[in-house]
Design an enzyme around this catalytic site. Structure first.
Site, short mmCIF file in Angstrom:
data_model
loop_
_atom_site.label_atom_id
_atom_site.label_comp_id
_atom_site.label_asym_id
_atom_site.label_seq_id
_atom_site.Cartn_x
_atom_site.Cartn_y
_atom_site.Cartn_z
CG ASN A 11 38.51 38.78 40.10
OD1 ASN A 11 39.10 39.68 39.51
ND2 ASN A 11 38.02 37.72 39.47
CD1 TRP A 12 37.30 44.77 43.39
CD2 TRP A 12 38.85 46.38 43.07
NE1 TRP A 12 37.46 45.44 44.58
CE2 TRP A 12 38.40 46.42 44.42
CE3 TRP A 12 39.82 47.30 42.66
CZ2 TRP A 12 38.89 47.37 45.33
CZ3 TRP A 12 40.30 48.23 43.56
CH2 TRP A 12 39.85 48.26 44.88
CE LYS A 13 34.81 38.43 38.08
NZ LYS A 13 33.76 37.53 37.66
CG HIS A 98 38.74 34.30 36.59
ND1 HIS A 98 37.67 34.42 35.75
CD2 HIS A 98 38.27 34.54 37.84
CE1 HIS A 98 36.59 34.71 36.47
NE2 HIS A 98 36.94 34.80 37.74
CD GLU A 100 35.08 36.64 34.39
OE1 GLU A 100 35.91 37.51 34.66
OE2 GLU A 100 34.06 36.44 35.10
CD GLU A 170 36.39 32.06 40.92
OE1 GLU A 170 36.02 32.91 41.74
OE2 GLU A 170 36.77 32.34 39.78
N GLY A 176 29.00 35.23 38.71
CA GLY A 176 28.25 36.37 38.21
C GLY A 176 26.79 36.05 37.89
CB SER A 216 26.97 34.06 43.18
OG SER A 216 26.83 34.31 41.80
N GLY A 237 33.82 38.41 43.33
CA GLY A 237 33.75 39.32 42.19
C GLY A 237 32.80 40.47 42.50
N GLY A 238 31.56 40.37 42.03
CA GLY A 238 30.57 41.46 42.14
C GLY A 238 30.47 42.09 43.52
P1 PGA Z 1 31.25 36.71 41.31
O1 PGA Z 1 32.69 36.45 40.63
O2 PGA Z 1 31.49 36.82 42.79
O3 PGA Z 1 30.77 38.01 40.70
O4 PGA Z 1 30.39 35.56 40.97
C1 PGA Z 1 33.63 35.59 41.21
C2 PGA Z 1 34.86 35.49 40.33
O5 PGA Z 1 34.71 35.44 39.10
O6 PGA Z 1 36.00 35.45 40.82
#
Ligand code: PGA
Length: 256
Positions: A11-13, A98, A100, A170, A176, A216, A237-238
């Site tokens: 998930n590159w956001k 998600h 966010e 999640e 994050g 994470s 994500g990250g």
């Molecule tokens: P993260 O994000 O790996 O940076 O914690 C995961 C996500 O939001 O899908």
């Protein structure tokens, strides 16, 4: 027990231009040469979908996902994209709900449910995200929150549609933040999610649905998480922004 192929999604956001995405894929392809131990999904921003759809068609085991969509087919919805627009670029998955989207953009389970149904009708496989906040976990309410989100966002689906759907657990407090759920905490939540799906659908269906963990996930914690019995993949994500670290997570999904 049902065999569930692990599914690892990047998930590159709001990161990566389409040229950065193309160069990422060149590196990832080298890193994952001859590896077929997991299904890989790249979930870029919308603007990189056209470029990646040209490249990914040639890489076995890797498919394309989108980060969001709107549930109407077309019309006056400034800033939104439809399922049909995503299908034009051979998008196979779409991440819905998600945290966010829920917190920054105010998405509710009711809205997510509409999107899930529209996605399935367009042959897009939803990756539906659920998870509790830190306050909810501290108050020991995570089961209640997960059950509410699952029942709301999956309302009205039949068992076949559920089998085309992936769930991503999640915990919001782990996204994050560098603070991962322990493998035991994650396994406990995943088992609860599967039990809730068994109540909503049936035990066989629930045993076949893939449930990803997200929050994470890094190369050094991926293996332990991915080897829990109810954890069938990761939404990363990250650590998915760098080809080598993402490839390490994908490889951690291999059995043994
Ligand atoms: P993260 O994000 O790996 O940076 O914690 C995961 C996500 O939001 O899908």
């Amino acid at each position: 027990m049902a065999i569930r192929k692990k599914i690892i999604a990047a998930n590159w956001k709001m990161n990566m231009t389409s040229s950065e995405a193309a160069s990422f894929m060149e590196d990832l392809e080298l890193e994952l040469k001859n590896f077929d131990g997991a299904e890989v999904v790249i979930v870029p921003p919308f603007t990189a979908l056209p470029k990646l759809s040209e490249i990914l068609g040639e890489i076995p085991g890797v498919s394309l996902g989108a980060q969001n969509m709107w549930h109407e087919a077309s019309g006056a919805f400034t800033g939104e994209v439809s399922a049909g627009m995503l299908r034009e670029f051979f998008t196979r998955y779409v991440v819905l709900g998600h945290s966010e989207r829920r917190t920054i953009f105010g998405e509710t389970d009711e809205l997510i449910n509409k999107k899930v149904k529209t996605a399935l009708a367009a042959s897009l496989r939803p990756i539906v995200c659920v998870g509790e906040t830190l306050a909810e976990r501290d108050a020991n309410q995570h089961h209640e929150v997960l059950a509410r989100q699952l029942k709301g966002s999956l309302a009205g689906l039949d068992a076949d549609q559920m089998l085309d759907t992936v769930i991503a657990y999640e915990p919001v407090w782990a996204i994050g933040t560098g603070r991962t759920a322990t493998p035991e905490q994650a396994q406990e939540a995943h088992a609860f999610i599967r039990q809730t799906l068994a109540e909503m659908f049936d035990a066989t269906t629930a045993s076949k649905v893939r449930i990803q963990y997200g929050g994470s996930v890094k190369p050094d914690n991926a293996k332990e998480l991915l080897h829990q019995s109810d954890i069938d993949g990761a939404l990363v994500g990250g650590a998915s922004l760098e080809p080598r670290s993402f490839a390490k997570i994908v490889k951690a999904a291999a059995r043994g």
